[in-house]
Design a protein around this motif. Sequence first.
Motif, PDB file in Angstrom:
ATOM      1  N   GLY A 233     -20.368  -4.347  24.613  1.00 29.03           N
ATOM      2  CA  GLY A 233     -19.061  -3.707  24.450  1.00 29.03           C
ATOM      3  C   GLY A 233     -18.115  -4.496  23.728  1.00 29.03           C
ATOM      4  N   LEU A 234     -18.216  -5.856  23.753  1.00 26.45           N
ATOM      5  CA  LEU A 234     -17.265  -6.384  23.056  1.00 26.45           C
ATOM      6  C   LEU A 234     -17.613  -6.691  21.533  1.00 26.45           C
ATOM      7  N   PHE A 235     -19.027  -6.651  21.136  1.00 26.48           N
ATOM      8  CA  PHE A 235     -19.424  -6.415  19.908  1.00 26.48           C
ATOM      9  C   PHE A 235     -18.819  -5.129  19.306  1.00 26.48           C
ATOM     10  N   THR A 236     -19.097  -3.919  20.071  1.00 26.94           N
ATOM     11  CA  THR A 236     -18.661  -2.668  19.500  1.00 26.94           C
ATOM     12  C   THR A 236     -17.179  -2.705  19.173  1.00 26.94           C
ATOM     13  N   VAL A 237     -16.495  -3.135  20.118  1.00 31.07           N
ATOM     14  CA  VAL A 237     -14.883  -3.110  19.937  1.00 31.07           C
ATOM     15  C   VAL A 237     -14.596  -3.958  18.372  1.00 31.07           C
ATOM     16  N   LEU A 238     -15.240  -5.118  18.276  1.00 26.33           N
ATOM     17  CA  LEU A 238     -15.268  -6.025  17.212  1.00 26.33           C
ATOM     18  C   LEU A 238     -15.835  -5.229  15.923  1.00 26.33           C
ATOM     19  N   LEU A 239     -16.757  -4.357  16.058  1.00 24.28           N
ATOM     20  CA  LEU A 239     -17.226  -3.915  14.913  1.00 24.28           C
ATOM     21  C   LEU A 239     -15.947  -2.728  14.365  1.00 24.28           C
ATOM     22  N   GLY A 240     -15.539  -2.038  15.511  1.00 27.46           N
ATOM     23  CA  GLY A 240     -14.401  -1.265  15.208  1.00 27.46           C
ATOM     24  C   GLY A 240     -13.371  -1.766  14.507  1.00 27.46           C
ATOM     25  N   ALA A 241     -12.947  -3.099  14.778  1.00 27.94           N
ATOM     26  CA  ALA A 241     -11.732  -3.863  14.299  1.00 27.94           C
ATOM     27  C   ALA A 241     -12.245  -4.440  12.678  1.00 27.94           C
ATOM     28  N   ALA A 242     -13.480  -4.516  12.534  1.00 23.12           N
ATOM     29  CA  ALA A 242     -13.897  -4.904  11.297  1.00 23.12           C
ATOM     30  C   ALA A 242     -13.902  -3.793  10.234  1.00 23.12           C
ATOM     31  N   LEU A 243     -14.282  -2.381  10.712  1.00 22.50           N
ATOM     32  CA  LEU A 243     -14.263  -1.651   9.655  1.00 22.50           C
ATOM     33  C   LEU A 243     -12.887  -1.563   8.727  1.00 22.50           C
ATOM     34  N   PRO A 244     -11.727  -1.280   9.530  1.00 19.54           N
ATOM     35  CA  PRO A 244     -10.715  -1.009   8.925  1.00 19.54           C
ATOM     36  C   PRO A 244     -10.252  -2.168   7.835  1.00 19.54           C
ATOM     37  N   MET A 245     -10.601  -3.515   8.133  1.00 20.51           N
ATOM     38  CA  MET A 245      -9.930  -4.382   7.467  1.00 20.51           C
ATOM     39  C   MET A 245     -10.953  -4.557   6.123  1.00 20.51           C
ATOM     40  N   ILE A 246     -12.345  -4.527   6.358  1.00 17.42           N
ATOM     41  CA  ILE A 246     -13.168  -4.545   5.263  1.00 17.42           C
ATOM     42  C   ILE A 246     -12.779  -3.329   4.357  1.00 17.42           C
ATOM     43  N   ASP A 247     -12.414  -2.255   4.762  1.00 18.69           N
ATOM     44  CA  ASP A 247     -12.186  -0.921   3.874  1.00 18.69           C
ATOM     45  C   ASP A 247     -10.975  -1.284   3.211  1.00 18.69           C
ATOM     46  N   PHE A 248     -10.153  -2.185   3.677  1.00 19.41           N
ATOM     47  CA  PHE A 248      -8.693  -2.498   2.586  1.00 19.41           C
ATOM     48  C   PHE A 248      -9.118  -3.354   1.690  1.00 19.41           C
ATOM     49  N   PHE A 249     -10.127  -4.217   1.547  1.00 17.25           N
ATOM     50  CA  PHE A 249     -10.462  -5.190   0.568  1.00 17.25           C
ATOM     51  C   PHE A 249     -11.762  -4.828  -0.330  1.00 17.25           C
ATOM     52  N   ILE A 250     -12.670  -3.967   0.404  1.00 13.06           N
ATOM     53  CA  ILE A 250     -13.674  -3.550  -0.217  1.00 13.06           C
ATOM     54  C   ILE A 250     -13.594  -2.912  -1.691  1.00 13.06           C
ATOM     55  N   VAL A 251     -12.466  -2.275  -1.799  1.00 12.04           N
ATOM     56  CA  VAL A 251     -11.986  -1.462  -3.098  1.00 12.04           C
ATOM     57  C   VAL A 251     -11.798  -2.436  -4.216  1.00 12.04           C
ATOM     58  N   ASN A 252     -11.224  -3.670  -3.736  1.00 11.04           N
ATOM     59  CA  ASN A 252     -10.593  -4.459  -4.737  1.00 11.04           C
ATOM     60  C   ASN A 252     -11.716  -4.762  -5.983  1.00 11.04           C
ATOM     61  N   VAL A 253     -12.961  -4.997  -5.707  1.00 10.72           N
ATOM     62  CA  VAL A 253     -13.703  -5.227  -6.786  1.00 10.72           C
ATOM     63  C   VAL A 253     -14.584  -3.666  -7.238  1.00 10.72           C
ATOM     64  N   ALA A 254     -14.102  -2.611  -6.669  1.00 16.38           N
ATOM     65  CA  ALA A 254     -14.602  -1.561  -7.126  1.00 16.38           C
ATOM     66  C   ALA A 254     -13.630  -0.706  -7.907  1.00 16.38           C
ATOM     67  N   LEU A 255     -12.349  -1.152  -8.102  1.00 16.49           N
ATOM     68  CA  LEU A 255     -11.436  -0.465  -8.777  1.00 16.49           C
ATOM     69  C   LEU A 255     -11.711  -0.288 -10.300  1.00 16.49           C
ATOM     70  N   PRO A 256     -12.246  -1.453 -10.988  1.00 14.56           N
ATOM     71  CA  PRO A 256     -12.735  -0.999 -12.505  1.00 14.56           C
ATOM     72  C   PRO A 256     -13.677   0.114 -12.614  1.00 14.56           C
ATOM     73  N   SER A 257     -14.755   0.332 -11.928  1.00 12.20           N
ATOM     74  CA  SER A 257     -15.524   1.251 -11.743  1.00 12.20           C
ATOM     75  C   SER A 257     -14.959   2.732 -11.392  1.00 12.20           C
ATOM     76  N   MET A 258     -14.037   2.747 -10.609  1.00 14.97           N
ATOM     77  CA  MET A 258     -13.540   3.858 -10.290  1.00 14.97           C
ATOM     78  C   MET A 258     -12.460   4.552 -11.368  1.00 14.97           C
ATOM     79  N   ASP A 259     -11.927   3.387 -12.003  1.00 12.29           N
ATOM     80  CA  ASP A 259     -11.020   3.892 -13.223  1.00 12.29           C
ATOM     81  C   ASP A 259     -12.016   4.368 -14.169  1.00 12.29           C
ATOM     82  N   SER A 260     -13.157   3.901 -14.340  1.00 13.62           N
ATOM     83  CA  SER A 260     -14.108   4.295 -15.475  1.00 13.62           C
ATOM     84  C   SER A 260     -14.419   5.575 -15.225  1.00 13.62           C
TER      85      SER A 260
END
Length: 487
Positions: free
Chosen positions: A35-62
């Motif tokens: 259960g702790l693993f599950t809630v921590l997975l829920g904590a990781a998703l929003p934070m990962i998605d805030f930063f995951i786009v940083n390296v993808a921005l050039p491809s999005m622009d193109s």
Amino acid sequence: MSETTVRTTSNPSTSSASSAAVPVTRHGAVIGPLGLFTVLLGAALPMIDFFIVNVALPSMDSDLAAGPALLELVVAGYGVAYAVLLVLGGRLGDMAGRRRLFLIGMAAFGLTSLACGLAPSAWTLVGARVAQGAAAALMMPQVLATIQATTQGPRRAKAMSLYGATAGLSMVAGQILGGVLVAADIAGSGWRSVFLVNVPVVVLGLLLTARTMPETRSDRPTTIDVAGTLLLALSLMSLLLPLTEGRAAGWPLWTWVSLGAFPFAAVAFFLVERRADRLGRTPLVPPSLLETDSLRRGLAMVVPFSIGFSGFMFVVAVVLQQGLRMGPVAAGLALVPMALAFFAASLAGPRLIGRFGTRVVTAGGVIQAVGIALIVLTVWRGWSGLSVLELAPGVALAGLGQGLQLPVLIRLMISDIPADRAGVGSGVVVTTQQSAIALGVAVLGSLFLALAPSMGMRDALVVTLLVQLGLIVLTTLLSLRLPRAMR
């Protein structure tokens, strides 16, 4: 894990949810490891998605011909919606049940991630990112609140350390994962894979949540503070939107009007909340909660820490790809030493706190400062041909210092919040952290991008890192005021 079925029919505010027997785990029940693993997975998703786009921005622009302003909205739209709705998400969890809101938020996060991955245009992507941020705001506050309500003593200390490790690692892992996914170009998906990867993870998370996460809610659920919610939203939007969009948009009149409105909106929010508190109502952010010494001191430290951390992550992503011409994989892998050092420090945190108390935070600040100073020296001396290997020692030291600070600060902020106010307390903590993260990208990112054309990327990076170094010094000095012992 122990879970009890309780019939809750006495409170009219929850009558719709209490017309049948529902599983409600009251305070004192224990969440299991899965259960702790599950809630921590829920904590990781929003934070990962805030930063995951940083390296993808050039491809999005193109691919979408987005342009700088819309690209910043892809980042800012998510961050602002997330920050604005976090406290409300915590309150809803207190009222309707944290497991229920976690499930709703996670399902919505999966659907909005799919919408982002399939977006046919830049504006569609911006809209989907705003919706994704709103979904994350329903899910994220339930994590800390559930940990607070279902753990005690050493188990809570360990869970808080793991949460802090998850929060910090997610920021770094997001950019590493983003670089790998963009470069892999799975089935020709390119940048879209950074969003589509969430869908199977969410499906797994939903299955685990249904089986392992106990239901908790406040023993004294209250109605929504509409005035407080609207004023908090106005305050955060009037500050974060112009700071994130201003530079790319050329600082039009609306950005200055919005910034001018911020202090008035913030003061109005405080006055309305204080009046509601004095009248015996339950405001969105009770001022009495902020009178808790550990929460107040922790918030004062997490703001400069998060501003510096997030600003560093954004600027490094730009420098590695556009300044040093590294590919997305190399740009992501450059942060692996930071992730490994952060994780090791986070795991050692509880044992170090037991021996040295909150001086661990001070030591972490000093180590992080040495790491950033070493990066500055490396960049200044060897910009031409700078490699990932040369950056590794400074990056690792910075991660080690951060790992000694963030988990301890989160544990400190939550330590004295009563269990029945865990939802609103976690909402306040995560909102402050997320707002500071968005502010760091806006302020340090804008500073770097404004200086780079005239000074060059090397000198602009050095100036930005020196500003971050000043924030680290501030955090370190504030840590000296913390009580030595920690519960």
